[in-house]
Design an enzyme around this catalytic site. Structure first.
Site, PDB file in Angstrom:
ATOM      1  N   ASN A   1       0.810  -1.208   0.000  1.00  0.00           N
ATOM      2  CA  ASN A   1       0.000   0.000   0.000  1.00  0.00           C
ATOM      3  C   ASN A   1       0.850   1.267   0.000  1.00  0.00           C
ATOM      4  O   ASN A   1       2.078   1.209   0.065  1.00  0.00           O
ATOM      5  CB  ASN A   1      -0.964  -0.040   1.185  1.00  0.00           C
ATOM      6  CG  ASN A   1      -2.163  -0.926   0.897  1.00  0.00           C
ATOM      7  OD1 ASN A   1      -3.091  -0.543   0.198  1.00  0.00           O
ATOM      8  ND2 ASN A   1      -2.133  -2.148   1.428  1.00  0.00           N
TER       9      ASN A   1
ATOM     10  N   HIS B   1      24.405   0.312   7.982  1.00  0.00           N
ATOM     11  CA  HIS B   1      25.729   0.913   7.923  1.00  0.00           C
ATOM     12  C   HIS B   1      26.607   0.382   9.052  1.00  0.00           C
ATOM     13  O   HIS B   1      26.121   0.037  10.130  1.00  0.00           O
ATOM     14  CB  HIS B   1      25.621   2.442   8.059  1.00  0.00           C
ATOM     15  CG  HIS B   1      25.032   3.112   6.868  1.00  0.00           C
ATOM     16  ND1 HIS B   1      25.742   3.303   5.702  1.00  0.00           N
ATOM     17  CD2 HIS B   1      23.815   3.635   6.655  1.00  0.00           C
ATOM     18  CE1 HIS B   1      24.972   3.923   4.817  1.00  0.00           C
ATOM     19  NE2 HIS B   1      23.800   4.134   5.374  1.00  0.00           N
TER      20      HIS B   1
ATOM     21  N   LYS C   1      13.882  -9.013  15.305  1.00  0.00           N
ATOM     22  CA  LYS C   1      14.228 -10.422  15.480  1.00  0.00           C
ATOM     23  C   LYS C   1      13.264 -11.281  14.675  1.00  0.00           C
ATOM     24  O   LYS C   1      12.170 -10.846  14.314  1.00  0.00           O
ATOM     25  CB  LYS C   1      14.164 -10.802  16.961  1.00  0.00           C
ATOM     26  CG  LYS C   1      15.186 -10.076  17.834  1.00  0.00           C
ATOM     27  CD  LYS C   1      15.077 -10.526  19.283  1.00  0.00           C
ATOM     28  CE  LYS C   1      16.101  -9.796  20.149  1.00  0.00           C
ATOM     29  NZ  LYS C   1      15.999 -10.197  21.573  1.00  0.00           N
TER      30      LYS C   1
ATOM     31  N   ARG D   1       7.215  -7.807  20.212  1.00  0.00           N
ATOM     32  CA  ARG D   1       7.171  -9.022  21.029  1.00  0.00           C
ATOM     33  C   ARG D   1       5.903  -9.787  20.668  1.00  0.00           C
ATOM     34  O   ARG D   1       4.905  -9.210  20.228  1.00  0.00           O
ATOM     35  CB  ARG D   1       7.191  -8.693  22.521  1.00  0.00           C
ATOM     36  CG  ARG D   1       6.000  -7.888  22.990  1.00  0.00           C
ATOM     37  CD  ARG D   1       6.111  -7.528  24.458  1.00  0.00           C
ATOM     38  NE  ARG D   1       4.949  -6.774  24.909  1.00  0.00           N
ATOM     39  CZ  ARG D   1       3.827  -7.322  25.358  1.00  0.00           C
ATOM     40  NH1 ARG D   1       3.717  -8.648  25.419  1.00  0.00           N
ATOM     41  NH2 ARG D   1       2.818  -6.579  25.744  1.00  0.00           N
TER      42      ARG D   1
END
Length: 216
Positions: A101, A132, A184, A198
């Site tokens: 979108n 970086h 993660k 989480r």
């Protein structure tokens, strides 16, 4: 007395499709008669200018900006849609029926972004498959970038203004809430929220929760 200009409905309709491209797939034949040749022209020009391949029955807003040098290809499979004001820099691969979108920003770095079939990405989502160097002995802009790549599974729902950083893999059928920052890996079917993200649930156990935390 000068004549009043007739309303330009077709131009306005094109603008509507660019910002809400899912409407393209339900157009009536009388509208497809002009919309399909328009899209064919937009996509043909893009494929002539950039290293981009586009499958059948896709919609690419002319206001989207796609850049793909040789070796940094963008591959778009059938029935995908990309809305206005998206920035996409290869290498990026979209599976079938992927929706991106308006206002999203995707950069594949050197390793690339892979997005599985039927994944939906809401507006203003950011996905960067590079980073970086940050050693203190030189300015950041002078340091080499590194890239691990980003993999997003099939049937994933990514809410508005979410961010996904380099090196992340998101499992099939996961839901990423609005404003989530994913740093993660995400398990299949997980419902993720927060910054940093989480796991707050599982789609198989709490499907109603997925609708509460995300948005198209």
């Amino acid at each position: 007395m000068s004549e009043v200009a007739k309303p330009d409905y077709q131009t306005q309709h094109k603008k509507r499709l660019s910002w809400m491209p899912w409407l393209y797939f339900s157009l009536k034949p009388k509208h497809l008669a002009w919309a399909k040749p328009w899209q064919e022209q937009v996509q043909a020009q893009l494929m002539a200018l950039e290293t981009v391949s586009i499958g059948a029955n896709c919609f690419i807003a002319p206001e989207a900006e796609l850049f793909a040098e040789p070796g940094r290809d963008i591959k778009i499979n059938d029935q995908c849609m990309i809305a206005a004001q998206c920035f996409i820099h290869g290498p990026v691969t979209l599976g079938r029926e992927v929706a991106i979108n308006h206002g999203c920003s995707l950069d594949g770095g050197s390793k690339g972004i892979i997005i599985g079939d039927q994944t939906r990405i809401a507006n203003q989502v950011t996905i960067y498959a590079f980073n970086h160097g940050m050693a203190p002995n030189a300015p950041i802009y002078q340091q080499k970038s590194n890239s691990c790549g980003v993999i997003i599974g099939k049937d994933v729902w990514i809410g508005a203004q979410a961010g996904i950083v380099d090196g992340v893999t998101i499992g099939d059928h996961a839901v990423i809430a609005m404003g989530c920052m994913v740093s993660k890996d995400v398990p299949a079917y997980a419902i993720m929220a927060g910054n940093p993200a989480r796991m707050i649930g599982d789609r198989r156990e709490k499907p109603e929760l997925a609708h509460q935390v995300s948005a198209n």
